[in-house]
Design a protein around this motif. Structure first.
Motif, PDB file in Angstrom:
ATOM      1  N   ALA A 186       0.896  -1.373  -0.066  1.00 30.11           N
ATOM      2  CA  ALA A 186       0.001  -0.082  -0.010  1.00 30.11           C
ATOM      3  C   ALA A 186       0.840   1.333   0.112  1.00 30.11           C
ATOM      4  CB  ALA A 186      -0.965  -0.088   1.356  1.00 30.11           C
ATOM      5  N   TRP A 187       1.947   1.351   0.861  1.00 34.46           N
ATOM      6  CA  TRP A 187       2.550   2.619   1.098  1.00 34.46           C
ATOM      7  C   TRP A 187       3.726   2.961  -0.301  1.00 34.46           C
ATOM      8  CZ3 TRP A 187       1.126   6.466   3.954  1.00 34.46           C
ATOM      9  CH2 TRP A 187       0.525   6.047   5.198  1.00 34.46           C
ATOM     10  N   GLU A 188       4.124   1.492  -0.975  1.00 34.28           N
ATOM     11  CA  GLU A 188       4.827   1.745  -2.233  1.00 34.28           C
ATOM     12  C   GLU A 188       3.854   2.144  -3.216  1.00 34.28           C
ATOM     13  OE1 GLU A 188       6.316  -2.418  -2.777  1.00 34.28           O
ATOM     14  OE2 GLU A 188       8.231  -1.815  -1.619  1.00 34.28           O
ATOM     15  N   SER A 189       2.676   2.076  -3.077  1.00 30.69           N
ATOM     16  CA  SER A 189       1.865   2.457  -4.298  1.00 30.69           C
ATOM     17  C   SER A 189       1.642   3.897  -4.028  1.00 30.69           C
ATOM     18  CB  SER A 189       0.425   1.691  -4.233  1.00 30.69           C
ATOM     19  OG  SER A 189      -0.050   2.050  -3.002  1.00 30.69           O
ATOM     20  N   LEU A 190       1.642   4.366  -2.887  1.00 31.86           N
ATOM     21  CA  LEU A 190       1.600   5.693  -2.563  1.00 31.86           C
ATOM     22  C   LEU A 190       2.849   6.577  -3.042  1.00 31.86           C
ATOM     23  CD1 LEU A 190       0.197   8.229  -1.138  1.00 31.86           C
ATOM     24  CD2 LEU A 190       1.403   7.579   0.775  1.00 31.86           C
ATOM     25  N   VAL A 191       3.872   6.037  -3.006  1.00 31.40           N
ATOM     26  CA  VAL A 191       5.077   6.641  -3.569  1.00 31.40           C
ATOM     27  C   VAL A 191       5.204   6.697  -5.045  1.00 31.40           C
ATOM     28  CG1 VAL A 191       7.730   6.085  -3.862  1.00 31.40           C
ATOM     29  CG2 VAL A 191       6.681   5.627  -1.710  1.00 31.40           C
ATOM     30  N   THR A 192       4.299   5.775  -5.716  1.00 32.29           N
ATOM     31  CA  THR A 192       4.316   6.183  -7.170  1.00 32.29           C
ATOM     32  C   THR A 192       3.392   7.311  -7.449  1.00 32.29           C
ATOM     33  OG1 THR A 192       4.602   3.804  -7.500  1.00 32.29           O
ATOM     34  CG2 THR A 192       3.556   4.944  -9.158  1.00 32.29           C
ATOM     35  N   VAL A 193       2.263   7.366  -6.616  1.00 35.26           N
ATOM     36  CA  VAL A 193       1.405   8.466  -6.960  1.00 35.26           C
ATOM     37  C   VAL A 193       2.045   9.748  -6.589  1.00 35.26           C
ATOM     38  CG1 VAL A 193      -0.872   9.489  -5.820  1.00 35.26           C
ATOM     39  CG2 VAL A 193      -0.711   7.072  -6.134  1.00 35.26           C
ATOM     40  N   LEU A 194       2.819   9.916  -5.618  1.00 37.40           N
ATOM     41  CA  LEU A 194       3.551  11.080  -5.036  1.00 37.40           C
ATOM     42  C   LEU A 194       4.604  11.667  -6.088  1.00 37.40           C
ATOM     43  CD1 LEU A 194       4.116  10.555  -1.374  1.00 37.40           C
ATOM     44  CD2 LEU A 194       2.449  12.116  -2.614  1.00 37.40           C
ATOM     45  N   GLN A 195       5.439  10.443  -6.668  1.00 36.62           N
ATOM     46  CA  GLN A 195       6.344  10.765  -7.673  1.00 36.62           C
ATOM     47  C   GLN A 195       5.618  11.425  -9.074  1.00 36.62           C
ATOM     48  OE1 GLN A 195       8.246   6.798  -8.085  1.00 36.62           O
ATOM     49  NE2 GLN A 195       9.829   7.445  -6.762  1.00 36.62           N
ATOM     50  N   GLU A 196       4.515  10.772  -9.538  1.00 41.55           N
ATOM     51  CA  GLU A 196       3.569  11.014 -10.434  1.00 41.55           C
ATOM     52  C   GLU A 196       3.221  12.807 -10.448  1.00 41.55           C
ATOM     53  OE1 GLU A 196       0.551   8.531 -10.964  1.00 41.55           O
ATOM     54  OE2 GLU A 196       1.832   6.961 -12.053  1.00 41.55           O
ATOM     55  N   LYS A 197       2.893  12.857  -8.931  1.00 36.51           N
ATOM     56  CA  LYS A 197       2.533  14.219  -8.854  1.00 36.51           C
ATOM     57  C   LYS A 197       3.484  15.284  -8.885  1.00 36.51           C
ATOM     58  CE  LYS A 197      -0.209  17.722  -7.091  1.00 36.51           C
ATOM     59  NZ  LYS A 197      -0.966  18.413  -7.861  1.00 36.51           N
ATOM     60  N   GLN A 198       4.907  14.768  -8.566  1.00 35.95           N
ATOM     61  CA  GLN A 198       5.801  15.705  -8.386  1.00 35.95           C
ATOM     62  C   GLN A 198       6.390  16.041  -9.791  1.00 35.95           C
ATOM     63  OE1 GLN A 198       9.287  13.950  -6.632  1.00 35.95           O
ATOM     64  NE2 GLN A 198      10.388  16.030  -6.436  1.00 35.95           N
ATOM     65  N   THR A 199       6.314  14.930 -10.745  1.00 38.76           N
ATOM     66  CA  THR A 199       6.525  15.074 -12.132  1.00 38.76           C
ATOM     67  C   THR A 199       5.601  16.213 -13.060  1.00 38.76           C
ATOM     68  OG1 THR A 199       7.420  12.872 -12.447  1.00 38.76           O
ATOM     69  CG2 THR A 199       6.625  13.931 -14.308  1.00 38.76           C
ATOM     70  N   GLU A 200       4.195  16.018 -12.402  1.00 42.15           N
ATOM     71  CA  GLU A 200       3.175  16.837 -13.015  1.00 42.15           C
ATOM     72  C   GLU A 200       3.319  18.253 -12.627  1.00 42.15           C
ATOM     73  OE1 GLU A 200      -0.571  15.352 -11.984  1.00 42.15           O
ATOM     74  OE2 GLU A 200      -0.628  13.699 -13.220  1.00 42.15           O
ATOM     75  N   ASP A 201       3.869  18.559 -11.475  1.00 42.79           N
ATOM     76  CA  ASP A 201       4.395  19.880 -10.935  1.00 42.79           C
ATOM     77  C   ASP A 201       5.318  20.434 -11.699  1.00 42.79           C
ATOM     78  OD1 ASP A 201       1.997  19.652  -9.262  1.00 42.79           O
ATOM     79  OD2 ASP A 201       3.315  19.306  -7.708  1.00 42.79           O
ATOM     80  N   LYS A 202       6.220  19.671 -11.872  1.00 44.72           N
ATOM     81  CA  LYS A 202       7.556  20.254 -12.455  1.00 44.72           C
ATOM     82  C   LYS A 202       7.219  20.546 -14.052  1.00 44.72           C
ATOM     83  CE  LYS A 202      11.279  17.824 -10.061  1.00 44.72           C
ATOM     84  NZ  LYS A 202      12.095  16.792 -10.045  1.00 44.72           N
ATOM     85  N   THR A 203       6.144  19.912 -14.777  1.00 43.47           N
ATOM     86  CA  THR A 203       6.048  20.051 -15.965  1.00 43.47           C
ATOM     87  C   THR A 203       5.057  21.373 -16.192  1.00 43.47           C
ATOM     88  OG1 THR A 203       5.925  17.669 -16.353  1.00 43.47           O
ATOM     89  CG2 THR A 203       4.730  18.891 -18.089  1.00 43.47           C
ATOM     90  N   SER A 204       4.265  21.663 -15.253  1.00 41.21           N
ATOM     91  CA  SER A 204       3.296  23.006 -15.261  1.00 41.21           C
ATOM     92  C   SER A 204       4.270  23.931 -14.950  1.00 41.21           C
ATOM     93  CB  SER A 204       2.409  22.477 -14.207  1.00 41.21           C
ATOM     94  OG  SER A 204       2.759  22.505 -12.778  1.00 41.21           O
ATOM     95  N   GLU A 205       5.465  24.049 -14.224  1.00 42.05           N
ATOM     96  CA  GLU A 205       6.204  24.980 -13.800  1.00 42.05           C
ATOM     97  C   GLU A 205       7.074  25.382 -15.001  1.00 42.05           C
ATOM     98  OE1 GLU A 205       8.437  24.088 -10.616  1.00 42.05           O
ATOM     99  OE2 GLU A 205       6.726  24.106  -8.967  1.00 42.05           O
ATOM    100  N   THR A 206       7.320  24.557 -15.983  1.00 44.58           N
ATOM    101  CA  THR A 206       8.208  24.565 -17.011  1.00 44.58           C
ATOM    102  C   THR A 206       7.496  25.327 -18.195  1.00 44.58           C
ATOM    103  OG1 THR A 206       7.997  22.466 -17.738  1.00 44.58           O
ATOM    104  CG2 THR A 206      10.053  22.994 -16.526  1.00 44.58           C
ATOM    105  N   ASN A 207       5.987  24.856 -18.164  1.00 44.75           N
ATOM    106  CA  ASN A 207       5.116  25.502 -19.157  1.00 44.75           C
ATOM    107  C   ASN A 207       4.713  26.695 -18.811  1.00 44.75           C
ATOM    108  OD1 ASN A 207       5.236  23.313 -20.659  1.00 44.75           O
ATOM    109  ND2 ASN A 207       3.610  22.124 -19.683  1.00 44.75           N
TER     110      ASN A 207
END
Length: 446
Positions: A425-446
């Motif tokens: 369960a907690w490993e799946s949360l890490v994946t979600v948090l990493q995806e969220k972090q990637t989305e935030d970086k993408t939005s900042e560069t745009n």
């Protein structure tokens, strides 16, 4: 005087534990002064568990690693022997019983639970190959009382406790009924697998009769059983055999260890229940928080989902401890008390034999009268106790090793399963948090 083969030897197929002195030829030797042994347990010793066998205490402490290796080899050897014995017993069994299908009965006078008792057999003592009857708890209690009355030299398996604390446990709850049904099934299976108890006519009546005629004399027998339980407490034996001393010491230590484990397990269960309540509230807070935070909604919902998964895993772990782990501990606490009672009755039989033998020797020295027949009967009774107790002790040790091996393996599997679910369960949360972090970086560069 010739002493015939005692009933206990024929029934159990075991040799006597000790050689009992012949009343005529060795009376004076058997009555020679020796250390008095109290039947009542005492002392503050905490001996190691040794399966009730004598242990040489002269081994050096420096050989601990060797002892550990030998102990491991001994466990493996015992496990293989137990498995072979269990396989052989199932191959030769001709009486199979099952307790299942609990039903609640409500009348104007009382409310009670009955259980279906199914029997399959090829024995000639039974008129039919299959039977199916319904029994309630007090019927099982009647059977056990009858077995104790008619088989005093044998170890009768224990029943689960009849009474529960009002307001603490609902005896009509599904969980309680299921736990009791498993305990009654185990009790009946142990009786049916016993080479002596399984041929008792009261067991036959219990398994086959539609209505048991058991009311008369039940209360009297119960009171008699309780009185016999304490009658031997005042005797002092002249020379209690060391084998039975080892048994008594083992039972005292074993029951003490079980009691400690039971208390700790109960405390762990309470703490898990309190933790589970807090954990559920913890998950609901994250869920409500996610509704007001658009940017953090996915991570917060992920945390709430992880905590909910951990709640379910912990609930399963606690349920296993309360329904599978604790009942086995309580069963063996009752088993040790039952074994102690049989040991006390054996001691009472020895004390009776020694008393009658001493009186007969004194009379013989005075007027040269022959040894009375009652001395021979007492000797036979003691030999029956020795043989039957030895056989039941070995059978009990075998069952104990099997039961605790399965119990500990099951406990390990349940704990591994619990932590694997939490980790996943907690490993799946890490994946979600990493995806969220990637989305935030993408939005900042745009």
């Amino acid at each position: 005087m010739s002493v015939g083969t005692p009933r206990g030897l024929a029934s159990s197929g075991q040799k006597p534990i000790t050689e009992i002195p012949h009343p005529l030829s060795a009376a004076e030797e058997s009555l020679s002064p020796g250390p008095d042994v109290s039947i009542s347990p005492g002392g503050d010793k905490d001996p190691e568990l040794t399966n009730g066998t004598l242990v040489d205490g002269s081994s050096p402490a420096s050989a601990s690693s060797t002892s550990a290796l030998l102990s491991r080899l001994q466990v493996e050897e015992n496990s293989e022997a137990d498995a072979a014995e269990l396989y052989a017993s199932t191959e030769t069994r001709d009486l199979f019983v099952t307790v299942d299908d609990p039903k609640k009965h409500v009348s104007t006078m009382e409310t009670y639970i009955t259980y279906r008792v199914s029997t399959k057999t090829t024995r000639i003592e039974f008129d039919l190959p299959e039977y199916c009857v319904r029994r309630r708890y007090q019927d099982f209690d009647w059977l056990r009382v009858k077995l104790e009355e008619t088989q005093p030299t044998n170890l009768i398996p224990p029943l689960p406790e009849k009474f529960v604390m009002k307001g603490v446990v609902d005896r009509f709850s599904e969980e309680f009924v299921e736990t009791r049904m498993k305990a009654l099934d185990k009790f009946l299976k142990r009786v049916a697998d016993h080479p002596v108890l399984s041929f008792n006519p009261h067991l036959n009546a219990f398994l086959t009769a539609k209505d048991l005629n058991k009311r008369q004399g039940l209360a009297l027998l119960t009171k008699m059983g309780e009185s016999v339980k304490h009658v031997a407490g005042g005797y002092k034996l002249r020379a209690r055999p060391p084998e039975f001393n080892a048994m008594g010491e083992y039972l005292d230590t074993f029951s003490q260890k079980l009691g400690t484990i039971d208390r700790i397990a109960q405390r762990i269960l309470r703490e898990q229940s309190e933790y589970l309540t807090e954990l559920r509230e913890y998950a609901s807070v994250y869920s409500s928080w996610a509704g007001s935070e658009d940017e953090l909604q996915r991570p917060l919902e992920g945390v709430a989902g992880c905590v909910t998964t951990c709640c379910g895993a912990l609930e399963d772990l606690s349920e296993n401890m309360s329904q599978d782990f604790l009942p086995v501990l309580r069963e063996y606490v009752l088993y040790t008390e039952t074994m102690k009672n049989v040991l006390r009755k054996r001691d009472q039989s020895q004390a009776e034999y020694e008393g009658r033998l001493e009186a007969a020797v004194l009379r013989r020295q005075e007027d040269r009268t022959p040894m009375p027949l009652e001395v021979e009967k007492c000797q036979d009774k003691m030999e029956c106790f020795n043989a039957d107790l030895k056989a039941d002790w070995e059978r009990w040790q075998c069952n104990k090793r099997q039961d605790f091996k399965q119990l500990l393996i099951g406990m390990a599997d349940k704990n591994i399963n619990y932590y694997e679910k939490c980790q996943t369960a907690w490993e799946s949360l890490v994946t979600v948090l990493q995806e969220k972090q990637t989305e935030d970086k993408t939005s900042e560069t745009n």
